[in-house]
Write a protein that holds these residues in place. Structure first.
Motif, mmCIF file in Angstrom:
data_model
loop_
_atom_site.group_PDB
_atom_site.id
_atom_site.type_symbol
_atom_site.label_atom_id
_atom_site.label_comp_id
_atom_site.label_asym_id
_atom_site.label_seq_id
_atom_site.Cartn_x
_atom_site.Cartn_y
_atom_site.Cartn_z
ATOM 1 N N LEU A 23 52.059 -17.234 4.357
ATOM 2 C CA LEU A 23 50.695 -17.619 4.724
ATOM 3 C C LEU A 23 50.005 -16.518 5.527
ATOM 4 O O LEU A 23 48.847 -16.177 5.274
ATOM 5 N N ILE A 24 50.733 -15.946 6.486
ATOM 6 C CA ILE A 24 50.142 -14.888 7.313
ATOM 7 C C ILE A 24 49.698 -13.728 6.418
ATOM 8 O O ILE A 24 48.577 -13.227 6.531
ATOM 9 N N GLU A 25 50.577 -13.346 5.501
ATOM 10 C CA GLU A 25 50.238 -12.247 4.592
ATOM 11 C C GLU A 25 48.967 -12.551 3.813
ATOM 12 O O GLU A 25 48.066 -11.717 3.712
ATOM 13 N N ALA A 26 48.919 -13.760 3.256
ATOM 14 C CA ALA A 26 47.769 -14.113 2.426
ATOM 15 C C ALA A 26 46.480 -14.089 3.245
ATOM 16 O O ALA A 26 45.440 -13.617 2.785
ATOM 17 N N LEU A 27 46.554 -14.590 4.469
ATOM 18 C CA LEU A 27 45.351 -14.625 5.297
ATOM 19 C C LEU A 27 44.913 -13.216 5.684
ATOM 20 O O LEU A 27 43.715 -12.906 5.701
ATOM 21 N N VAL A 28 45.907 -12.366 5.989
ATOM 22 C CA VAL A 28 45.568 -10.986 6.330
ATOM 23 C C VAL A 28 44.911 -10.306 5.123
ATOM 24 O O VAL A 28 43.876 -9.640 5.251
ATOM 25 N N VAL A 29 45.483 -10.506 3.946
ATOM 26 C CA VAL A 29 44.926 -9.891 2.743
ATOM 27 C C VAL A 29 43.519 -10.426 2.480
ATOM 28 O O VAL A 29 42.593 -9.690 2.161
ATOM 29 N N GLY A 30 43.355 -11.734 2.681
ATOM 30 C CA GLY A 30 42.080 -12.358 2.371
ATOM 31 C C GLY A 30 40.977 -12.011 3.367
ATOM 32 O O GLY A 30 39.830 -11.810 2.994
ATOM 33 N N TYR A 31 41.331 -11.954 4.643
ATOM 34 C CA TYR A 31 40.280 -11.839 5.657
ATOM 35 C C TYR A 31 40.192 -10.465 6.308
ATOM 36 O O TYR A 31 39.177 -10.100 6.852
ATOM 37 N N LEU A 32 41.322 -9.721 6.330
ATOM 38 C CA LEU A 32 41.250 -8.384 6.909
ATOM 39 C C LEU A 32 41.261 -7.365 5.781
ATOM 40 O O LEU A 32 40.226 -7.053 5.219
#
Ligand SMILES: Nc1ncnc2c1ncn2[C@@H]1O[C@H](COP(=O)(O)OP(=O)(O)OP(=O)(O)O)[C@@H](O)[C@H]1O
Ligand SMILES: [Mg+2]
Lengths: 308, 235
Positions: free
Chosen positions: A266-275
């Motif tokens: 989840l952390i990876e996906a959020l970083v990819v999506g938002y950062l």
């Protein structure tokens, strides 16, 4: 909001894969108290098992790309990886069982490098495209999902999550409800007492390696279904992430490995999506450092206190 | 039942046992006493297969067991309750007992053994679902003995069952040890630093000092032995 949920959905499928690999790290740590650095490479071998065996299995069984085909290839890869894991333990770790932990750890790094380099020699270093075990497509979400039906959820994501869930439930059953599972838990708590109760350590350790490696093999297939480009070094990054997941959840703790794996996904996906995808690995490693500083026993782990 | 002959054991270059011999007859309670570091635990660990002797033989029921792995020795009915109890702290009391019966496939026998254990240690019965690590020291010792009994032993070795336990509970545990020997028919080798107590419940005793047996005899004679009185029995 939809954007956020989309990232969660993507992260969940990847997290499931990390969880499967992390379970192996944590199980093997539980019985032998060392990190099997070659575990990520067993995951890679699982993907290559699918690459070589997959088309053949689909042809011989006459199934073609289908769920049954996936299941067959998955089982074949799990079996192969179980044998490989058992072989690694038998040849490389068992002779060092009574040596200082650091020697075994360095050996594990050696085994990992060996597999990666022999892999490049045998399979070729260039990426290969994984055969279609199932025709992937975006699912048409039912209208009653309302605004949520705008999400893009692929068949492979559902498949990956479903299989992961099934394997985790199965593992839970084995560990908590069977005789060999009880022996595994006893061994991880106190090897001497387990021996005195009649547990054959060699057999339980062998079983644990087989089980953990089979899960890594399954993860190799599931990853390749989602991202059909595989190469002999693919185990390095996935293995490292899953290791972080195991530490995050609390090394030696099975539910912890699942929680850690999903969180890292989840952390990876959020970083990819938002950062930005550039920060993905940086942030994951930052998580490792933070957890080691503030909660070294992991989220679900308890600091082991030996009662004397 | 058990005959140990000229046993030498070392940890690397440090030698811990320098040729000890002793014999235990079926049905007896025999005690092995000695001070810190005398080699008592080493003796038990070697008999149960956790350590390999450098030389010497261990014969159990007429067969040499000195080369068998630990799990095979348990299977022959020789159970070892180790020093420090070594219960499985994260498992429940029930699961600890189940682990004791790990090699026992006869369900009816397991049920009888379980009833027996819970009968002599009723405290365990009240705590079956409790995590073993939360038991008191005395209860953990009961569990350790109970777990060993689940393995249906013919011969039981107890390593310092009185260690770190409240005096009142020590009495209870020693009463149970005698009960297990007399009514359950288990031969017992009792290792103790508490020589006074050990010599009261046993029929024969051996005294170990720095890896050698320096004295042996019927327990009542040892109790009266002036040398032993001075060193182990508190004058
Ligand atoms: N794992 C080990 N490595 C090296 N030496 C050891 C080890 N275990 C025991 N020893 C040594 O072997 C000797 C005998 O130890 P052992 O534990 O058998 O004594 P003991 O009679 O059980 O003592 P205690 O009453 O304190 O438990 C001691 O000198 C001890 O230091
Ligand atoms: Mg001792």
């Amino acid at each position: 909001m939809i954007e956020f949920l989309q990232q969660l959905a993507n992260g969940l499928a990847q997290g499931g894969i990390y969880a499967l690999i992390a379970l192996g790290y944590t199980m093997i740590y539980g019985v032998l108290r060392f990190i099997n650095f070659a575990h990520g490479d067993v995951f890679m071998l699982g993907a290559f098992a699918g690459f070589y065996v997959g088309p053949w299995v689909l042809r011989v069984s006459g199934l073609g790309p289908s769920y049954a085909g996936v299941a067959l290839v998955l089982l074949a890869a799990m079996l192969l990886c179980a044998l490989i894991g058992i072989g690694i333990e038998r040849l490389c770790y068992r002779p060092l069982r009574d040596r200082p932990r650091i020697i075994v750890l360095i050996t594990a790094i050696g085994v990992s490098l060996l597999i990666e380099n022999v892999g490049q020699l045998v399979f070729g270093a260039d990426p290969k495209s994984f055969p279609d075990l199932v025709i992937d497509r975006a699912l048409v979400l039912p209208a009653w999902w309302g605004r949520l039906s705008a999400l893009t959820i692929t068949l492979s994501q559902v498949l990956v999550l479903g299989v992961t869930l099934l394997l985790v439930v199965l593992l839970r059953y084995i560990v908590n409800r069977t005789r060999i599972g009880l022996a595994m838990r006893a061994l991880s708590l106190n090897p001497t007492a387990a021996q005195l109760a009649g547990v054959d350590l060699d057999r339980v350790i062998m079983f644990t390696f087989g089980l953990g490696s089979a899960l890594a093999g399954a993860a190799g297939i599931l990853t390749s279904i989602q991202q059909p480009s595989i190469d002999p070094l693919m185990g390095i990054s996935a293995g490292l992430k899953a290791f972080i997941a195991a530490v995050l959840g609390g090394i030696g703790n099975l539910p912890g490995a699942v929680v850690g794996g999903v969180l890292i996904g989840l952390i990876e996906a959020l970083v990819v999506g938002y950062l930005s995808p550039t920060y993905r690995d940086t942030i994951v490693f930052a998580v490792l450092i933070l957890i080691l500083i503030f909660r070294p026993a992991g989220l679900l782990g308890t600091v082991q206190r030996e009662k004397v | 039942m058990l005959q140990v002959t000229d046993l030498h054991v070392s940890y690397g270059v440090i030698s811990a046992l320098n040729g000890i011999s002793f014999k235990i007859e079926q049905g007896a309670i025999v005690t092995l006493i000695g001070g810190n570091g005398a080699g008592k635990s080493t003796t038990l660990r070697t008999i149960s297969g956790l350590l390999r002797p450098r030389s010497g033989t261990i014969s159990f029921l007429g067969e040499d067991i000195s080369t068998l792995p630990a799990h095979r020795i348990v299977g022959r009915g020789l159970c070892h309750v180790p020093e420090g109890r070594m219960i499985f702290s994260n498992l429940t009391v029930e699961e600890n007992l189940a682990m004791g019966a790990y090699l026992q496939t006869d369900a009816a026998l397991n049920a009888r053994n379980r009833d027996y254990v819970l009968g002599i240690f009723p405290r365990l019965k009240e705590r079956l679902r409790q995590t073993a690590g939360t038991l008191s020291g005395g209860e953990q010792q009961m569990l350790a003995i109970g777990r060993a009994l689940m393995g249906n032993p013919k011969f039981l070795m107890l390593d310092e069952p009185s260690l770190g336990i409240a005096p009142r509970l020590i009495t209870t545990i020693f009463e149970k040890i005698v009960e297990i020997n007399q009514n359950h028919g288990v031969t017992i080798l009792l290792v103790e630093q508490n020589a006074k107590l050990a010599l009261e419940v046993s029929s024969y005793g051996y005294v170990l000092e720095t890896g050698r047996i320096v004295l042996e005899g019927p327990s009542k004679d040892l109790r009266a032995n002036p040398r032993l009185k001075a060193t182990y029995l508190g004058g």
